[in-house]
Motif scaffolding. Structure first.
Motif, PDB file in Angstrom:
ATOM      1  N   UNK A  11       0.833  -1.201   0.000  1.00  0.00           N
ATOM      2  CA  UNK A  11       0.000   0.000   0.000  1.00  0.00           C
ATOM      3  C   UNK A  11       0.862   1.243   0.000  1.00  0.00           C
ATOM      4  N   UNK A  12       0.531   2.187  -0.901  1.00  0.00           N
ATOM      5  CA  UNK A  12       1.208   3.475  -0.930  1.00  0.00           C
ATOM      6  C   UNK A  12       0.337   4.494  -0.216  1.00  0.00           C
ATOM      7  N   UNK A  13       0.934   5.167   0.754  1.00  0.00           N
ATOM      8  CA  UNK A  13       0.272   6.250   1.457  1.00  0.00           C
ATOM      9  C   UNK A  13       1.104   7.507   1.305  1.00  0.00           C
ATOM     10  N   UNK A  14       0.663   8.612   1.855  1.00  0.00           N
ATOM     11  CA  UNK A  14       1.326   9.887   1.615  1.00  0.00           C
ATOM     12  C   UNK A  14       2.742   9.960   2.176  1.00  0.00           C
ATOM     13  N   UNK A  15       3.064   9.084   3.124  1.00  0.00           N
ATOM     14  CA  UNK A  15       4.403   9.153   3.728  1.00  0.00           C
ATOM     15  C   UNK A  15       5.084   7.794   3.847  1.00  0.00           C
ATOM     16  N   UNK A  16       4.530   6.756   3.177  1.00  0.00           N
ATOM     17  CA  UNK A  16       5.120   5.426   3.352  1.00  0.00           C
ATOM     18  C   UNK A  16       4.655   4.444   2.284  1.00  0.00           C
ATOM     19  N   UNK A  17       5.439   3.371   2.160  1.00  0.00           N
ATOM     20  CA  UNK A  17       5.018   2.182   1.417  1.00  0.00           C
ATOM     21  C   UNK A  17       5.012   1.043   2.423  1.00  0.00           C
ATOM     22  N   UNK A  18       3.865   0.429   2.593  1.00  0.00           N
ATOM     23  CA  UNK A  18       3.726  -0.627   3.603  1.00  0.00           C
ATOM     24  C   UNK A  18       3.701  -2.003   2.945  1.00  0.00           C
TER      25      UNK A  18
END
Length: 275
Positions: free
Chosen positions: A85-92
């Protein structure tokens, strides 16, 4: 920056030191993604909309690259086909998280300038570089083309010596009966080879990148621009998502910094050939 380790040993957190300008655009929004390639030095992620991101443990920058602060064991932490998952401050990922923020430096390719008056010094550097490389390229599919093009003395280099009618027929092709016309030969290279970036696609990345900067001293004709656009559009249908993305970047003058450095050396000899 330093690598940060969570108290939970099942999920490690890593920081970044640089982000390519195309990668920054991709990371600006939230989206689901999937791992399409894992190597010792990094992992390739495909995002919704056929976008590609490369998370790398190396220091070399690129338009699609997110550089970590240090090398990690990618093959132990990330699996081929894994969802992330790509979020505004990370890739999980399942077992690790990559953090980035607005302070992460954005890499832009440096401009490359070819001399306005003559390309003769460029041809001589091409000959010098190729002669050093050909000894390790004896099994490559482009060997006949390279030998014909580059194993000549520097004094033989001229626009006539490098014209398409002399050389295009030596380019490999997906079709054994591919016409000798340069445009058809180039289109026939799309997807030629194996892996995430087939050799034919690699050749086209170089062609598109050099064309972009050479067009600044001699603007391309409508037919040349149409060919370049056709290559990029056809790549989206005929080859891997990664190769198509790299060709799109190259057509806009951007590539891995090592390739940019090589083209800059050919244009200006701003460094030693070994560098």
């Amino acid at each position: 920056m330093c690598t940060v380790v969570k108290t939970n040993p099942q999920n490690l957190v890593f920081s970044t030191q640089c982000c390519g300008f195309y990668a920054a655009k991709i990371l600006a929004g939230n989206s689901a993604a999937q791992v399409i390639g894992v190597t010792n030095i990094g992992t390739f992620i495909q995002i919704e909309g056929h976008q590609i991101l490369f998370v790398s443990g190396e220091v070399f920058c690129g338009p699609l690259t997110l550089n970590l602060s240090s090398m990690i064991n990618f093959k132990a932490l990330i699996s081929l086909g894994e969802k992330c998952t790509l979020q505004k401050d990370r890739i999980a990922f399942d077992h690790c998280t990559i953090l980035f923020d607005a302070c992460t430096p954005i890499w832009q390719p440096p401009p490359i300038y070819f001399a306005q008056d003559s390309l003769q010094p460029v041809y001589r550097r091409i000959s010098c570089l190729a002669s050093a490389l050909l000894t390790s390229y004896q099994d490559g599919m482009f060997l006949p083309f390279l030998e014909k093009t580059f194993r000549r003395s520097a004094r033989e280099y001229s626009s006539q010596a490098l014209c398409e009618e002399n050389l295009s027929g030596l380019l490999p092709s997906l079709e054994s009966d591919q016409p000798g016309d340069l445009s058809q030969r180039l289109l026939g290279l799309i997807g030629l080879g194996c892996g995430l970036t087939p050799a034919g696609d690699d050749f086209l990345v170089g062609f598109l990148l050099a064309s972009h900067y050479l067009n600044q001293i001699a603007p391309s004709s409508a037919s040349e621009k149409e060919l370049q656009d056709h290559i990029v559009q056809t790549a989206r249908r005929k080859t891997t998502t990664l190769s198509a993305a790299l060709m799109q970047c190259a057509a806009e003058g951007a590539a891995d910094e090592r390739l940019m450095n090589a083209l800059d050396w050919l244009a200006q000899a701003n460094a030693d050939i070994q560098q």
